[in-house]
Design a protein around this motif. Structure first.
Motif, short mmCIF file in Angstrom:
data_model
loop_
_atom_site.label_atom_id
_atom_site.label_comp_id
_atom_site.label_asym_id
_atom_site.label_seq_id
_atom_site.Cartn_x
_atom_site.Cartn_y
_atom_site.Cartn_z
N VAL A 1 41.99 12.16 6.78
CA VAL A 1 42.52 11.58 8.02
C VAL A 1 41.52 11.72 9.15
N ILE A 2 40.92 12.91 9.26
CA ILE A 2 39.93 13.16 10.32
C ILE A 2 38.74 12.22 10.16
N ALA A 3 38.26 12.06 8.92
CA ALA A 3 37.10 11.21 8.67
C ALA A 3 37.39 9.76 9.06
N VAL A 4 38.57 9.27 8.71
CA VAL A 4 38.93 7.89 9.03
C VAL A 4 39.01 7.70 10.54
N LEU A 5 39.64 8.62 11.23
CA LEU A 5 39.81 8.47 12.68
C LEU A 5 38.49 8.66 13.43
N ARG A 6 37.61 9.50 12.91
CA ARG A 6 36.30 9.63 13.55
C ARG A 6 35.48 8.36 13.37
N ALA A 7 35.60 7.74 12.20
CA ALA A 7 34.92 6.46 11.98
C ALA A 7 35.47 5.40 12.92
N LEU A 8 36.81 5.41 13.11
CA LEU A 8 37.42 4.46 14.04
C LEU A 8 36.97 4.73 15.46
N GLU A 9 36.85 6.00 15.81
CA GLU A 9 36.38 6.37 17.16
C GLU A 9 34.96 5.87 17.39
N ARG A 10 34.09 6.03 16.40
CA ARG A 10 32.71 5.55 16.54
C ARG A 10 32.68 4.04 16.70
N TRP A 11 33.54 3.35 15.96
CA TRP A 11 33.59 1.89 16.05
C TRP A 11 34.07 1.46 17.43
N ILE A 12 35.08 2.13 17.95
CA ILE A 12 35.59 1.81 19.29
C ILE A 12 34.52 2.06 20.34
N ASN A 13 33.84 3.20 20.22
CA ASN A 13 32.79 3.52 21.19
C ASN A 13 31.67 2.47 21.15
N LYS A 14 31.31 2.05 19.96
CA LYS A 14 30.26 1.04 19.81
C LYS A 14 30.72 -0.29 20.39
N THR A 15 31.98 -0.67 20.11
CA THR A 15 32.51 -1.95 20.55
C THR A 15 32.62 -2.01 22.07
N THR A 16 33.03 -0.91 22.67
CA THR A 16 33.22 -0.88 24.13
C THR A 16 31.94 -0.54 24.87
N GLY A 17 30.86 -0.23 24.12
CA GLY A 17 29.59 0.09 24.75
C GLY A 17 29.57 1.46 25.41
N ARG A 18 30.47 2.35 24.95
CA ARG A 18 30.53 3.68 25.56
C ARG A 18 29.29 4.50 25.23
N HIS A 19 28.80 4.32 23.99
CA HIS A 19 27.58 5.03 23.58
C HIS A 19 26.55 4.00 23.12
N ALA A 20 25.36 4.31 23.35
CA ALA A 20 24.28 3.41 22.92
C ALA A 20 24.10 3.48 21.42
#
Length: 217
Positions: free
Chosen positions: A198-217
């Motif tokens: 569960v943690i792995a899936v949600l961390r992957a989703l978090e990275r995708w959201i951050n990338k999509t919103t431009g929060r992290h380079a």
């Protein structure tokens, strides 16, 4: 017998636990966003309903909520199968906590963002869905991960309403073998594996959201 002897038997029941977890998380996500957005931007009468929902489900025992839905609700003419009852109880409970996460994340977005949206003549709902919510999602994800893991652990309670989940099967095996150490050790291992997934899936989703919103380079 060792832990490894019990793993194949308990793994079948773990599938039921995983199913209850996944379905209840879907319910929780729907309720969390519906109530959280309402608490921030809804009309007064809807906010009152959202507040009532959040306070009731956060302020009372999940086990009692589960028992009420399964044992008390049929007495007033509405009954549900055990699986649906468990999914709804867990989803509504986790969703109530998630609503506060959503509300807090939405309110954490800089006021300048709202002012810029007003300057561009955006409507309130357009501002919320296109500007505020995408930025707030990144703030929500760490807390959502914790809630998701807690939800997984709470699935053990559905064994109390006859659902043959991992805890239910472990208790059956323990009663048959009297081997508490190995049976419950295998159960702990399987819960840990599912939690890490569960943690792995949600961390992957978090990275995708951050990338999509431009929060992290």
């Amino acid at each position: 017998m060792t832990i490894f002897n019990y793993l194949p038997i308990l793994a079948e029941a773990a599938v039921t636990s995983a199913l209850v977890c996944c379905l209840s998380l879907v319910v929780a996500a729907i309720m969390a966003f519906a109530a959280g957005v309402t608490l921030c931007a809804g009309p007064a009468w809807l906010r009152a309903i959202a507040i009532l929902y959040v306070e009731v489900f956060r302020g009372t025992s999940l086990l009692v909520q589960l028992f009420w839905l399964y044992y008390a609700l049929p007495l007033i003419g509405f009954s549900m199968p055990p699986l649906l009852t468990g999914v709804l109880a867990l989803g509504l409970n986790t969703g109530a906590y998630g609503a506060e996460v959503v509300r807090g994340a939405l309110q954490s977005v800089s006021p300048q963002q709202h002012e810029a949206a007003r300057a561009l003549n955006f409507t309130r709902m357009h501002t919320l869905w296109r500007i505020i919510l995408p930025q707030a999602l990144s703030e929500m994800m760490p807390s959502f991960s914790s809630l998701a893991v807690q939800n997984l652990k709470d699935t053990s309670l559905v064994s109390m309403i006859t659902i043959a989940d991992l805890t239910f099967k472990a208790q059956e095996l323990r009663n048959l073998t009297q081997d508490s150490v190995s049976v419950y050790g295998a159960s702990l291992f399987l819960y840990l594996v599912m939690a890490l997934a569960v943690i792995a899936v949600l961390r992957a989703l978090e990275r995708w959201i951050n990338k999509t919103t431009g929060r992290h380079a």
